[in-house]
Design a protein around this motif. Structure first.
Motif, PDB file in Angstrom:
ATOM      1  N   MET A 169      -7.482  23.914   0.171  1.00 25.91           N
ATOM      2  CA  MET A 169      -8.688  24.708  -0.021  1.00 25.91           C
ATOM      3  C   MET A 169      -9.386  24.956   1.320  1.00 25.91           C
ATOM      4  N   LEU A 170      -9.386  23.925   2.208  1.00 26.60           N
ATOM      5  CA  LEU A 170     -10.127  24.049   3.465  1.00 26.60           C
ATOM      6  C   LEU A 170      -9.193  24.240   4.668  1.00 26.60           C
ATOM      7  N   SER A 171      -8.006  24.782   4.439  1.00 28.73           N
ATOM      8  CA  SER A 171      -7.082  25.035   5.554  1.00 28.73           C
ATOM      9  C   SER A 171      -7.733  25.896   6.630  1.00 28.73           C
ATOM     10  N   ASP A 172      -8.587  26.827   6.186  1.00 26.90           N
ATOM     11  CA  ASP A 172      -9.237  27.740   7.121  1.00 26.90           C
ATOM     12  C   ASP A 172     -10.039  27.011   8.192  1.00 26.90           C
ATOM     13  N   VAL A 217      -0.072  32.769  11.553  1.00 30.03           N
ATOM     14  CA  VAL A 217      -1.349  32.651  10.850  1.00 30.03           C
ATOM     15  C   VAL A 217      -1.536  31.188  10.444  1.00 30.03           C
ATOM     16  N   ARG A 218      -2.681  30.861   9.896  1.00 28.02           N
ATOM     17  CA  ARG A 218      -2.901  29.503   9.412  1.00 28.02           C
ATOM     18  C   ARG A 218      -2.145  29.304   8.110  1.00 28.02           C
ATOM     19  N   ALA A 219      -1.424  28.168   7.995  1.00 36.31           N
ATOM     20  CA  ALA A 219      -0.747  27.857   6.734  1.00 36.31           C
ATOM     21  C   ALA A 219      -1.815  27.438   5.724  1.00 36.31           C
ATOM     22  N   PRO A 220      -1.983  28.180   4.629  1.00 32.91           N
ATOM     23  CA  PRO A 220      -3.143  27.945   3.761  1.00 32.91           C
ATOM     24  C   PRO A 220      -2.842  27.003   2.596  1.00 32.91           C
ATOM     25  N   PHE A 221      -2.301  25.809   2.903  1.00 37.70           N
ATOM     26  CA  PHE A 221      -1.876  24.923   1.823  1.00 37.70           C
ATOM     27  C   PHE A 221      -3.049  24.267   1.095  1.00 37.70           C
TER      28      PHE A 221
END
Lengths: 409, 141
Positions: A134-137, A128-132
């Motif tokens: 605010m705009l990791s997405d 999955v995307r590493a959500p480190f």
């Protein structure tokens, strides 16, 4: 592995052909049992007024490659999602962009199975995307960002974008407030010009509160941390340090035994006309990399399809990679040590003015101009053009112009 | 007298050009479908990809109309996001695998056929295009 441009172009063409061949026609796309195919792309060019430095995105692209440089922002991503039953699905995404080792080999950026566990609660297992942040997405999906790229001062502080593991996303509605709780666990690896790095046993928790056009993001993550440097500068310096009995300092520069944490706080305000985005992040590491903090503040205003924006950004060094007291008699080693620390320090400040033009519902054209000043002991988001050049780039100022065309399909 | 800003002129021109009596938009499902009730808040959560089921656990599939005025007005009224905001929002949701995008109906007629085929599907259309095979869940605005 270094790909010549022709080979890159061929690879992208092949991906596109595969995509065209397997994309089902029109209406059938969304039906259960048929994969939904979609994609995103950016063609971006960057040039700077300095003849002695390249603009580079630390841990993302390989410095240099031509002027204008197409490598910092250009990419192509293709994605397939397949609904299995009403409450589960799988998603695969492949991305081709220049990476830190100067390769355009496509890599898998998403590969997960998702199960809805309860209303508002789902779990994903896989990559999955590493959500480190605010705009990791939207890290790769530049179309979803107002700028050519998220400010490098902040987004350069943690170049890990993929997370192999598991995450849970829970949405709760509290009155007019939407709360998203997002815990995750996994590991992640990247390569860059001087070596490679890995996060293990990463766990983190994000909380996002949204009310109308206002959104608050809070995030924290902890991980075990490994870095292996193999560049000549590192090898020579480590040998020099060991030779004068500073082997313990050398072991703080590269190894398997680090701990790191990452915090982020961000706000977004968007009332359909004004768009205000601000974020503060802090990286703590006990060795191998700097402890640094960074922030940006950006304000944009929509005038129909045109959105001009201004942003300010700053990265600050809190703690250098390591400290060493080098005897005064070793002037050469002392100079080498200083140069080494500067090459591992991305501290700088910048002012950016730019504009986004929405050409169509699936395409945006952007241009931005950045004036950056590197800290006196830092390379910032730049890299010397000639590795043997005598004049250091620390403390320089640079004007950088970036153009990009972002597509989704 | 202060000169009238061009922004105001543009706003006035837009107000005059858009039909004042813009047709109402309905959120509908099959009359024989699995979905009995839908609140405005639930509809918003669904069309923002934040949930994929109703509080009682009933899974909900979403349908979209092709890009255009009806779709833009639907999202603006339900979520308060303008067309460019909603496109950026959904591209973020889709390309991080947060949510699967709504099914894309070719037109209102084809939407009707999809609704009849899937008892868990909801969609939206102008009030004038609703037919007796559909159950109205919500009226916008």
């Amino acid at each position: 592995m270094i790909f010549p441009p022709l080979q890159c172009a061929r690879l992208l063409l092949l991906l596109l052909l595969l995509f065209a061949a397997f994309r089902p026609a029109g209406s059938a796309a969304a039906d259960a049992g048929t994969p939904e195919l979609s994609g995103f792309a950016t063609l971006g060019a960057v040039t700077t007024d300095r003849r002695d430095m390249w603009f580079t995105r630390s841990g993302v692209n390989y410095p240099g490659g031509g002027d204008p440089d197409f490598s910092p922002d250009s990419l192509l991503g293709l994605q397939a999602s397949l609904r299995l039953m009403a409450d589960n699905d799988i998603t695969l995404q492949a991305l081709s962009r220049e990476d830190g080792t100067n390769s355009y080999d496509p890599r898998v950026t998403l590969a997960f199975f998702r199960q809805t566990l309860a209303p508002g609660l789902s779990a994903r297992v896989g990559r999955v995307r590493a959500p480190f942040f605010m705009l990791s997405d939207s890290l790769h999906v530049n179309y979803a960002n107002p700028w050519v790229r998220p400010p490098v001062e902040v987004y350069g502080l943690n170049p890990f974008t993929d997370l192999d593991g598991i995450d849970f996303i829970y949405h709760a509605r509290i009155g007019a407030l939407d709360a998203e709780i997002h815990p995750y666990y996994g590991h992640s690896a990247i390569s860059f010009p001087q070596g490679k790095a890995r996060l293990d046993a990463t766990w983190g928790l994000n909380l996002v509160l949204t009310r109308g056009g206002f959104s608050l993001h809070l995030g924290h993550a902890d991980a075990r941390f490994r870095v292996k440097y193999r560049d000549p500068q590192h090898v020579a310096l480590a040998a020099g340090l060991a030779a004068i009995g500073l082997g313990s300092v050398a072991s703080d520069l590269s190894g398997d035994d680090g701990r790191t944490s990452f915090d982020s706080v961000g706000v977004q305000w968007d009332d359909s006309r004004w768009q205000v985005i601000g974020e503060y992040v802090r990286r703590r590491a006990d060795r191998y990399v700097t402890s640094s903090s960074a922030w940006y503040l950006s304000v944009g205003r929509r005038f129909g399809a045109f959105t001009p924006y201004v942003s300010l950004a700053r990265q600050i060094l809190d703690e250098p990679v390591a400290r060493a007291t080098i005897p005064a008699s070793m002037a050469g080693l002392e100079a080498g040590w200083k140069a080494y620390l500067a090459s591992r320090n991305n501290a700088q400040r910048s002012l950016t003015a730019g504009g986004r033009w929405d050409l169509s519902p699936t395409a945006a054209l952007k241009a931005e101009f950045t004036h950056a000043r590197l800290d006196r002991d830092a390379w910032g988001s730049y890299f010397p053009r000639d590795k043997a050049q005598l004049a250091p780039i620390e403390g320089n100022t640079a004007n950088t112009l970036s153009l990009s065309l972002d597509l989704t399909f | 007298m202060r000169p009238i800003s061009s922004g105001i002129l543009v706003a006035v021109a837009l107000a005059l050009l858009s039909p004042l009596a813009a047709a109402q938009i309905l959120i509908v499902t099959s009359a024989r479908g699995a979905i009995g009730e839908l609140s405005r808040q639930q509809a918003e959560q669904l069309y923002l990809g934040r949930t994929r089921s109703l509080p009682d656990g009933t899974p909900v599939a979403l349908a979209d109309l092709p890009g255009g005025r009806v779709r833009d007005r639907f999202y603006e009224q339900l979520t308060g996001k303008n067309p460019s905001q909603i496109r950026a929002y959904w591209s973020r949701m889709v390309f991080t695998g947060r949510a699967l995008p709504p099914q894309q109906a070719e037109n209102v007629r084809e939407l009707g056929a999809r609704l009849m085929a899937n008892p868990n599907l909801i969609g939206y259309l102008p009030a004038a295009d609703a037919d007796p095979r559909m159950k109205v869940l919500l009226e916008l605005p």
